[in-house]
Motif scaffolding. Structure first.
Motif, mmCIF file in Angstrom:
data_model
loop_
_atom_site.group_PDB
_atom_site.id
_atom_site.type_symbol
_atom_site.label_atom_id
_atom_site.label_comp_id
_atom_site.label_asym_id
_atom_site.label_seq_id
_atom_site.Cartn_x
_atom_site.Cartn_y
_atom_site.Cartn_z
ATOM 1 N N VAL A 1 0.633 -1.513 -0.108
ATOM 2 C CA VAL A 1 -0.113 0.200 0.177
ATOM 3 C C VAL A 1 0.754 1.319 -0.004
ATOM 4 N N GLU A 2 1.822 1.339 0.607
ATOM 5 C CA GLU A 2 2.923 2.100 0.996
ATOM 6 C C GLU A 2 3.678 2.712 -0.510
ATOM 7 N N VAL B 1 1.956 1.851 -3.766
ATOM 8 C CA VAL B 1 0.511 3.259 -4.498
ATOM 9 C C VAL B 1 0.782 4.002 -4.248
ATOM 10 N N ASP B 2 0.758 4.720 -2.689
ATOM 11 C CA ASP B 2 0.559 6.061 -2.108
ATOM 12 C C ASP B 2 1.442 6.916 -3.014
ATOM 13 N N TYR C 1 0.546 7.315 -7.012
ATOM 14 C CA TYR C 1 -0.092 8.127 -6.596
ATOM 15 C C TYR C 1 -0.287 8.973 -5.776
#
Lengths: 342, 342
Positions: free
Chosen positions: A106-107, A109-110, A113
């Protein structure tokens, strides 16, 4: 009987695209222009809407081993905005689709983004949608951008006329040299993981490769100066290849001058260091995302003092061919090597 | 200190999307709706423009071993058009980007595009652009569709009201059973390549999986009958999951009736053969691309005799929950299992 099998490489990227586009029929009168320019054009009354899309695949368009995810997110938006700029339009909305393999956290992907959001802010566009899915095969990014321009102010590749002045923004060849440097440092690192990459002295060219900026500043300035180019394209595949597109679609020739071609000192020095001809890098290096455009002679005065617009030659009649006048005053034929992914 | 690593699976697909959408800011007043529905909505004067995009990846969304390329091209367009239908809008243009590995021949690409072109004709849309590139990792298809609807006639997920009637088109669960059949025949074939797949008696369900049709016919009929649904969504992740979206975004509950759920005989029989509960297939089977919508009670008469619209229940107040009344007249809580790719 064996079925016929034609390899894609026999047609090449542009050949395949031409082949696929042969069968396209347009059904709606509001579709002013479909495939064949930097963006499609739709009639929306007083304005036209321009639409462009890019598909970026890991291992083809970017190498995760040296591409920071935040830069990649920014670049994915920038390369799409650059197509809208090339229509003389202002980007308004984007959709962002990503395919993510499970090695992504998730980090991560963050971080990707964060770059997308920074670009959305920088270019003043709304992120209006997208699709997020898992991928069995590396990172996939697909972005579509929608823009707008007052009807009649849109600029195609097809409007260049004999005697128009050819302009290029910024400097060229830097993104290619940045890629060369990053690839070399990757090889060094893979041969000996204790080696740290030496990138300080290549900061400009690696920045050109990793985090290009679409030239929306130029589009706003042209508007302020009341200059509408006669033709325009963004420089994603290399100057020579883009000149060929303009010549083909405008039915013209070009004459450019080697000593007018814009090249940064670091690009020049890196090319020499790598044993490459700097002018070849300028002509055939991809991914600079600068703008190539033509203007009427009468608009020259308005742009003459612009520090970042370079007058590299002029449009000629088609039969005069596509020529570059070298520093030794010899006219040589331009070759469009382009940027082949197939 | 170790960097924190959060697995995407901890959030799930919908969780990840919610997380990414948290930071989105809208900057343009013409962006009426960004993420969060079947399509985004842009203000274009008397009309609104709706935009949706889908990313389809080999090995995640389709299996090349049993998916004919022509069907795949058609389906890639259909699933996008289905999102436009779900907004009560008419599709007008699409962009089609593909990433192709070198095991693709030109003939294979032609088959894929034959399907894309057939769908463009079937749905009366213009192909206005796209991107064609090589892929190191299987087939990638990214499609963006633009549609239009008179302002005020667009239908969101958020408009359902207490006592509205819940409608579903066609029949449900077929695409899931088609997938089960195709996966089973693939395993049989891989165990013994001399075995030929037995698909004749499963023609309907495999057709539902391989070549779904977006329900534009229903959108045109609703228009002719002067019915504007109060809320609508397309059934791509399963009926239960879509009902949950409507409940969440409309702030309502639902009560549906097991004996009203539309299921085809072949779907039912295949489910039994595979040891699956047919109603679970209807509730949680993905990819049917039918429409789920709610109408005001006063519109019931206009649709009552429609052979392909089924009245499966009604909207309730949020506090009444999301219930299914079984054939034995027991109210059970609905669970949205959805269609997880991560």
């Amino acid at each position: 009987m064996k079925e016929k099998r034609t390899e894609i490489s026999e047609l090449g990227e542009f050949g395949l695209i031409d082949h696929l586009n042969e069968n396209i029929k347009l059904r709606h009168p509001s579709t002013i222009k479909g495939v064949g320019d930097d963006a499609a054009i739709l009639d929306k009354g007083d304005f036209v809407q321009v639409i462009s899309t890019d598909l970026l695949l890991e291992g083809v368009h970017f190498d995760m081993s040296y591409t920071p995810l935040q830069h990649l997110g920014f670049k994915a938006v920038a390369v799409n905005v650059s197509d809208i700029a090339a229509m003389n339009a202002i980007p308004k909305q984007i959709t962002v689709s990503v395919g993510l393999s499970n090695r992504f956290s998730v980090e991560a992907v963050d971080a990707l983004y964060a770059g997308v959001n920074a670009a959305a802010e920088h270019y003043n566009v709304d992120i209006i949608g997208g699709d997020t899915t898992s991928s069995r095969a590396g990172l996939v990014i697909s972005i579509t951008v929608l823009g707008e321009v007052e009807k009649g102010k849109e600029v195609l590749r097809s409007g260049a006329k004999d005697k128009d002045i050819i302009c290029a923004t910024g400097d060229l060849g830097g993104a290619l040299m940045g890629l060369q440097v990053l690839e070399r440092e990757k090889e060094v690192f893979m041969a000996d993981p204790k080696m740290q990459p030496q990138l300080e002295k290549y900061a400009y060219v690696t920045g050109r490769q990793l985090r290009p900026d679409a030239r929306m500043d130029i589009i706003h300035e042209l508007r302020d100066l009341n200059v509408v180019p006669t033709s325009m394209i963004d420089i994603s595949d290399g100057l020579a290849s883009e000149l060929f597109h303009i010549c083909k679609q405008s039915g013209v020739g070009v004459r450019i001058y080697e000593d007018k071609l814009p090249i940064d000192k670091q690009t020049y020095d890196s090319a020499v260091e790598f044993g490459l001809d700097p002018i070849t890098c300028v002509l055939n290096g991809g991914e600079d995302y600068e703008l190539l455009f033509t203007i009427k002679q009468e608009d020259f005065d308005k742009l003459e003092k612009h520090p970042d617009v370079h007058f590299i030659g002029h449009v000629t009649k088609s039969e005069e061919g596509k020529l570059m006048v070298t520093k030794s005053q010899t006219a040589v034929e331009l070759k469009a090597q382009g940027w082949k992914h197939f």
